[in-house]
Design a protein around this motif. Structure first.
Motif, PDB file in Angstrom:
ATOM      1  N   UNK A 147     134.627 142.265 -12.309  1.00 18.70           N
ATOM      2  CA  UNK A 147     134.889 142.638 -13.569  1.00 18.70           C
ATOM      3  C   UNK A 147     134.695 143.929 -14.359  1.00 18.70           C
ATOM      4  N   UNK A 148     134.101 144.665 -13.475  1.00 15.04           N
ATOM      5  CA  UNK A 148     133.186 145.869 -14.066  1.00 15.04           C
ATOM      6  C   UNK A 148     134.733 147.690 -13.946  1.00 15.04           C
ATOM      7  N   UNK A 149     135.077 147.102 -12.310  1.00 16.83           N
ATOM      8  CA  UNK A 149     136.475 147.745 -12.088  1.00 16.83           C
ATOM      9  C   UNK A 149     137.187 147.076 -11.124  1.00 16.83           C
ATOM     10  N   UNK A 150     138.008 146.227 -11.369  1.00 17.92           N
ATOM     11  CA  UNK A 150     138.977 145.007 -10.411  1.00 17.92           C
ATOM     12  C   UNK A 150     139.725 146.204  -9.460  1.00 17.92           C
ATOM     13  N   UNK A 151     140.410 147.285 -10.080  1.00 19.62           N
ATOM     14  CA  UNK A 151     141.160 148.283  -8.824  1.00 19.62           C
ATOM     15  C   UNK A 151     140.277 148.455  -7.607  1.00 19.62           C
ATOM     16  N   UNK A 152     138.811 148.612  -8.201  1.00 19.97           N
ATOM     17  CA  UNK A 152     138.396 149.777  -6.775  1.00 19.97           C
ATOM     18  C   UNK A 152     137.959 148.367  -5.891  1.00 19.97           C
ATOM     19  N   UNK A 153     137.210 147.364  -6.856  1.00 21.52           N
ATOM     20  CA  UNK A 153     137.244 145.846  -5.722  1.00 21.52           C
ATOM     21  C   UNK A 153     138.535 145.392  -4.764  1.00 21.52           C
ATOM     22  N   UNK A 154     139.770 145.616  -5.441  1.00 21.52           N
ATOM     23  CA  UNK A 154     140.559 145.182  -5.313  1.00 21.52           C
ATOM     24  C   UNK A 154     140.963 146.047  -3.383  1.00 21.52           C
ATOM     25  N   UNK A 155     140.436 147.245  -3.701  1.00 24.90           N
ATOM     26  CA  UNK A 155     140.680 148.425  -2.479  1.00 24.90           C
ATOM     27  C   UNK A 155     139.535 148.167  -1.206  1.00 24.90           C
ATOM     28  N   UNK A 206     139.649 158.797 -14.105  1.00 25.15           N
ATOM     29  CA  UNK A 206     137.695 158.705 -13.282  1.00 25.15           C
ATOM     30  C   UNK A 206     136.739 157.802 -13.687  1.00 25.15           C
ATOM     31  N   UNK A 207     137.509 157.211 -13.224  1.00 17.27           N
ATOM     32  CA  UNK A 207     135.906 155.624 -13.751  1.00 17.27           C
ATOM     33  C   UNK A 207     135.420 156.574 -12.272  1.00 17.27           C
ATOM     34  N   UNK A 208     133.835 156.427 -12.682  1.00 16.48           N
ATOM     35  CA  UNK A 208     133.291 156.321 -11.119  1.00 16.48           C
ATOM     36  C   UNK A 208     132.120 155.707 -11.194  1.00 16.48           C
ATOM     37  N   UNK A 209     132.447 155.761  -9.510  1.00 17.95           N
ATOM     38  CA  UNK A 209     131.968 155.277  -8.328  1.00 17.95           C
ATOM     39  C   UNK A 209     130.765 155.020  -7.960  1.00 17.95           C
ATOM     40  N   UNK A 232     142.372 158.761  -4.286  1.00 14.15           N
ATOM     41  CA  UNK A 232     143.227 158.877  -4.362  1.00 14.15           C
ATOM     42  C   UNK A 232     144.013 158.410  -5.197  1.00 14.15           C
ATOM     43  N   UNK A 233     143.441 157.431  -6.133  1.00 22.58           N
ATOM     44  CA  UNK A 233     143.802 156.255  -7.428  1.00 22.58           C
ATOM     45  C   UNK A 233     143.062 156.246  -8.752  1.00 22.58           C
ATOM     46  N   UNK A 234     142.659 156.967  -8.108  1.00 26.50           N
ATOM     47  CA  UNK A 234     141.930 157.982  -9.750  1.00 26.50           C
ATOM     48  C   UNK A 234     140.550 157.173 -10.028  1.00 26.50           C
ATOM     49  N   UNK A 235     140.235 157.313  -9.097  1.00 26.45           N
ATOM     50  CA  UNK A 235     138.403 157.209  -9.239  1.00 26.45           C
ATOM     51  C   UNK A 235     137.952 158.377  -8.889  1.00 26.45           C
TER      52      UNK A 235
END
Length: 310
Positions: A147-155, A206-209, A232-235
């Motif tokens: 929910x918080x970072x769907x694109x990071x979750x997808x990777x 720049x979303x932080x992980x 590479x996708x902006x995190x």
């Protein structure tokens, strides 16, 4: 480049001067033993060569728990043998030193690991199958990450590779390449594979992980590769090194977002059971691992049973 926090890991200083009993007086004639076990003379000779020590890794690791709590007592080794607590790096250093001088050594080992490409090694046979079969390396995420970072979750959910891929990165690092640079080199070399991990992923700003990892060579390699792809996708990715317990606790409590270095079903079984309701298991990202006791092929020993002192 990644922001890296050095965690507090146990790294005991090992005495690398392992005595090699190679004189004529130390040589004993081997005789067949019942049920494949070694005779007392052969076992004593092997044990004396390595001071009845098995060089281990960090305390608390599943590999160490299996060796100390299952392998030693089930094979009747607990009264004679000691598993030396150290770290993955210290174990590899001890193995490298012994191998260079053709000295005997027994270590707790796992694969994939660069040591199998650099040295001629073999696993000791495990007739009781206490180390189990091949394990998988899983990706574990904190609850709510999707929910918080769907694109990071997808990777993270799409991240999957083969032993030859991770060994490529591990070899680069072992040869002196910075882990972050090795990860970038891998991403360039295997662009088609990486594209499958980022399929359908949108760029972020720049979303932080935070990725948590233990200081095992394979986990360092995998974490840096995933971190590189996420960047590479902006995190903005922070790689934080911790011990195995804090790694699992960090994901379970949400202080870390994920780890790509969970060895299952054996090595991290206790942590999995402890925190089972507090994380999401995204499944295997690597298949074909192995655990056990490892020796150089020049050692005349083939089975854990050969360590038994009758």
């Amino acid at each position: 480049m990644f922001k890296k926090l050095l965690g507090f890991t146990t790294a005991s200083v090992l005495a690398l001067g392992l005595a090699a009993c190679g004189s004529e007086d130390a040589t004993t004639e081997e005789t067949p033993a019942e049920n494949g076990a070694a005779t007392e003379e052969t076992s004593a000779h092997i044990g004396e060569q390595v001071d009845f020590e098995i060089i281990g890794i960090d305390p608390g690791a599943g590999l160490m728990n299996i060796t100390i709590n299952d392998v030693l007592p089930e094979y009747g080794l607990e009264d004679d043998w000691t598993v030396v607590e150290s770290s993955g790096a210290a174990m590899a250093a001890a193995l490298s030193s012994a191998y260079e001088n053709e000295e005997p050594i027994i270590v707790t080992g796992w694969s994939p690991h660069w040591k199998f490409s650099d040295f001629d090694l073999k696993y000791l046979e495990d007739p009781l199958n206490l180390y189990g079969g091949a394990e998988d390396v899983h990706t574990i995420a904190r609850l709510g990450l999707e929910d918080d970072h769907p694109n990071a979750y997808a990777v993270l959910n799409q991240f999957q590779w083969e032993p030859e891929h991770i060994e490529y990165v591990m070899a680069l690092i072992n040869e002196g390449t910075d882990p972050a640079e090795a990860a970038e080199q891998f991403a360039n070399e295997y662009a088609d594979l990486v594209a499958t991990w980022t399929d359908g992923v949108d760029s972020v700003d720049g979303d932080e992980l935070t990725l948590l990892y233990v200081a095992w060579d394979d986990v360092i390699a995998g974490t840096n590769v995933v971190g590189s792809v996420l960047e590479s996708v902006g995190y903005d990715v922070e790689l934080t090194q911790v011990d195995a317990g804090p790694m699992w606790a960090g994901v379970a409590t949400g202080s870390g977002d994920a780890t790509v270095g969970a060895w299952l079903p054996t090595t991290h079984a206790d942590y999995y059971a402890q925190y089972e309701d507090d994380f999401e298991d995204l499944g295997s990202n690597l298949h074909g691992t192995a655990l056990g006791l490892v020796v150089p092929t020049y050692m005349d020993i083939d089975s854990i049973e050969d360590l038994v002192v009758e």
